[in-house]
Scaffold this motif. Structure first.
Motif, PDB file in Angstrom:
ATOM      1  N   LEU A 269       0.830  -1.206   0.000  1.00 45.75           N
ATOM      2  CA  LEU A 269       0.000   0.000   0.000  1.00 45.75           C
ATOM      3  C   LEU A 269       0.865   1.257   0.000  1.00 45.75           C
ATOM      4  CD1 LEU A 269      -2.627  -1.333   2.539  1.00 45.75           C
ATOM      5  CD2 LEU A 269      -3.020  -0.935   0.097  1.00 45.75           C
ATOM      6  N   ALA A 270       2.013   1.205   0.666  1.00 46.85           N
ATOM      7  CA  ALA A 270       2.945   2.335   0.630  1.00 46.85           C
ATOM      8  C   ALA A 270       3.448   2.574  -0.784  1.00 46.85           C
ATOM      9  CB  ALA A 270       4.109   2.076   1.575  1.00 46.85           C
ATOM     10  N   GLY A 271       3.752   1.500  -1.509  1.00 44.78           N
ATOM     11  CA  GLY A 271       4.199   1.659  -2.888  1.00 44.78           C
ATOM     12  C   GLY A 271       3.122   2.256  -3.771  1.00 44.78           C
TER      13      GLY A 271
ATOM     14  N   PRO B 221       2.159   8.485   1.161  1.00 42.58           N
ATOM     15  CA  PRO B 221       3.334   7.652   1.433  1.00 42.58           C
ATOM     16  C   PRO B 221       3.863   7.841   2.853  1.00 42.58           C
ATOM     17  CG  PRO B 221       3.540   8.737  -0.703  1.00 42.58           C
ATOM     18  CD  PRO B 221       2.374   9.362  -0.014  1.00 42.58           C
ATOM     19  N   VAL B 222       3.791   9.075   3.351  1.00 41.09           N
ATOM     20  CA  VAL B 222       4.241   9.347   4.708  1.00 41.09           C
ATOM     21  C   VAL B 222       3.369   8.599   5.708  1.00 41.09           C
ATOM     22  CG1 VAL B 222       4.717  11.154   6.412  1.00 41.09           C
ATOM     23  CG2 VAL B 222       5.050  11.616   3.967  1.00 41.09           C
ATOM     24  N   ALA B 223       2.063   8.628   5.483  1.00 40.00           N
ATOM     25  CA  ALA B 223       1.140   7.949   6.395  1.00 40.00           C
ATOM     26  C   ALA B 223       1.438   6.455   6.463  1.00 40.00           C
ATOM     27  CB  ALA B 223      -0.303   8.181   5.938  1.00 40.00           C
TER      28      ALA B 223
ATOM     29  N   ARG C 184      11.191   9.478  -5.603  1.00 48.21           N
ATOM     30  CA  ARG C 184      11.241  10.569  -4.627  1.00 48.21           C
ATOM     31  C   ARG C 184      10.445  10.243  -3.364  1.00 48.21           C
ATOM     32  NH1 ARG C 184       9.141  15.012  -2.428  1.00 48.21           N
ATOM     33  NH2 ARG C 184      10.667  16.639  -1.949  1.00 48.21           N
ATOM     34  N   PRO C 185       9.138   9.962  -3.426  1.00 50.47           N
ATOM     35  CA  PRO C 185       8.424   9.618  -2.194  1.00 50.47           C
ATOM     36  C   PRO C 185       8.779   8.231  -1.664  1.00 50.47           C
ATOM     37  CG  PRO C 185       6.948   9.427  -4.067  1.00 50.47           C
ATOM     38  CD  PRO C 185       8.210  10.037  -4.587  1.00 50.47           C
ATOM     39  N   LEU C 186       9.309   7.392  -2.539  1.00 50.45           N
ATOM     40  CA  LEU C 186       9.641   6.037  -2.125  1.00 50.45           C
ATOM     41  C   LEU C 186      10.944   5.982  -1.347  1.00 50.45           C
ATOM     42  CD1 LEU C 186       9.002   2.962  -2.343  1.00 50.45           C
ATOM     43  CD2 LEU C 186      10.298   2.978  -4.490  1.00 50.45           C
ATOM     44  N   ALA C 187      11.976   6.729  -1.808  1.00 54.71           N
ATOM     45  CA  ALA C 187      13.294   6.533  -1.199  1.00 54.71           C
ATOM     46  C   ALA C 187      14.194   7.750  -1.162  1.00 54.71           C
ATOM     47  CB  ALA C 187      14.027   5.408  -1.936  1.00 54.71           C
TER      48      ALA C 187
ATOM     49  N   VAL D 131       9.264   6.715   2.234  1.00 55.50           N
ATOM     50  CA  VAL D 131       8.947   5.450   2.898  1.00 55.50           C
ATOM     51  C   VAL D 131      10.226   4.809   3.430  1.00 55.50           C
ATOM     52  CG1 VAL D 131       8.038   3.127   2.541  1.00 55.50           C
ATOM     53  CG2 VAL D 131       6.876   5.092   1.516  1.00 55.50           C
ATOM     54  N   TRP D 132      11.274   4.798   2.622  1.00 57.56           N
ATOM     55  CA  TRP D 132      12.559   4.215   3.063  1.00 57.56           C
ATOM     56  C   TRP D 132      13.091   4.927   4.301  1.00 57.56           C
ATOM     57  CZ3 TRP D 132      15.989   0.504   3.291  1.00 57.56           C
ATOM     58  CH2 TRP D 132      17.313   0.795   3.623  1.00 57.56           C
TER      59      TRP D 132
END
Length: 243
Positions: free
Chosen positions: A61-63, A188-190, A105-108, A114-115
Motif C-alpha cells: 500500500l505504501a508503494g 506515502p508518509v502515512a 522521490r516519495p519512495l526513497a 517510505v525508506w
C-alpha cells in the motif's frame, strides 16, 4: 517519529526538504495510526495477526501511495517534481511498469520517504537494515518475471498473499486516510508512519531488518506496477479503532 536512515544506503539523489507550507506530516500521523489499526482489525484471526502478512500489505500500500503521489506531483507541476522522469516500460509477462526518479522521490529519496521512515525506525531499534541499492537492483532484475514483487522473507516464513493481492485494500482504506490526510503527498508518509508503529509493536519479537526488506520489496514492486488510477475513495473496511 524516527528520522532518516544511514546515508550509506541512500540512493544517489537526495530529495529536497519540503517547505513548511507543504510539510506532509500534519495529518499523516493520524492517518498512519488509522491505517495500522484498521489493518490489525481486518487481518486478525483466531491466532492473532500474522506480522509478515501485515508488513507485506503495508509495504504494498505504501508503494501504491508513492505512485499516486508522484503522478499527482507531476500532473500538478509541484516544484519537488520538476525535472523528474517517469517512463512506462512493458514486461515479458504483459504487465506495464513505471520507471524513473519521480516515483523514487516519495519512495526513497525525500526526507519523509517510505525508506527514510521505515529504515530509520528499524535502525532506532538496533536492527541492521538492508542495502537500498540492492533492493532496487533486485526489483529491476526481476521486472516482468515470475519473481517480481515477491518479498524475501526470513527462512521458514511467508505471507498470506502477494503485494499485488493486498492492493485490494487500497480503496476501502482511502476514506479514513483522505479524511485525516487529504493530500496525495501525505499518503506515502502515512503508510511509512504506520510501519513505524508496527515496528514499535514488533521490535522485541521480530527481526526488524528482515521486516524492512519485506516492506521495501513490496513497496518498490507496487510503486512500479502500472494499474488503473483509483476512483474516488469509499468506505468498505470493517469499522476498527481509530487513534
Amino acid at each position: 517519529m524516527f528520522g532518516r536512515s544511514n546515508r550509506k544506503n541512500d540512493p544517489p539523489r537526495d530529495g529536497a526538504a519540503p517547505s513548511p507550507a507543504s510539510d506532509p506530516i500534519p495529518g499523516a500521523q493520524l492517518a498512519g495510526r488509522i491505517i495500522l489499526e484498521r489493518l490489525l482489525g481486518v487481518m486478525r484471526d483466531e491466532r492473532g495477526v500474522h506480522v509478515e502478512s501485515l508488513a507485506t500489505a503495508l509495504g504494498a500500500l505504501a508503494g501504491r501511495a508513492c505512485q499516486i503521489a508522484a503522478l499527482e506531483g507531476l500532473h500538478s507541476g509541484e516544484a519537488e517534481y520538476r525535472g523528474l522522469s517517469l517512463l512506462t516500460v512493458g514486461g515479458a509477462n504483459g504487465d506495464e511498469y513505471f520507471v524513473g526518479d519521480a516515483i523514487n522521490r516519495p519512495l526513497a529519496e525525500s526526507n519523509y520517504s517510505v525508506w527514510s521512515l521505515v529504515a530509520g525506525a528499524a535502525q532506532h531499534y538496533g536492527a541492521q537494515v538492508p542495502d537500498l541499492n540492492e533492493l532496487f537492483h533486485h526489483s529491476a532484475s526481476t521486472l516482468g518475471g515470475a519473481e517480481f514483487g515477491l518479498p524475501r522473507f526470513a527462512p521458514g516464513t511467508n505471507a498470506g498473499g502477494t503485494p499485488r493481492s493486498y492492493l485490494t485494500m487500497w480503496e476501502p482504506l482511502q476514506a479514513p486516510v483522505r479524511q485525516a490526510a487529504p493530500r496525495p503527498e501525505q499518503w506515502p508518509v502515512a503508510y511509512g508512519l504506520a510501519v513505524q508503529n508496527l515496528f514499535a509493536m514488533a521490535k522485541d519479537q521480530f527481526d526488524l531488518g528482515v521486516l524492512t526488506r519485506v516492506v521495501m520489496d513490496s513497496a518498490i514492486a507496487t510503486s512500479k506496477l502500472k494499474l488503473p488510477q483509483p476512483t474516488p475513495a469509499h468506505a468498505g473496511l470493517p469499522t476498527g479503532p481509530e487513534g
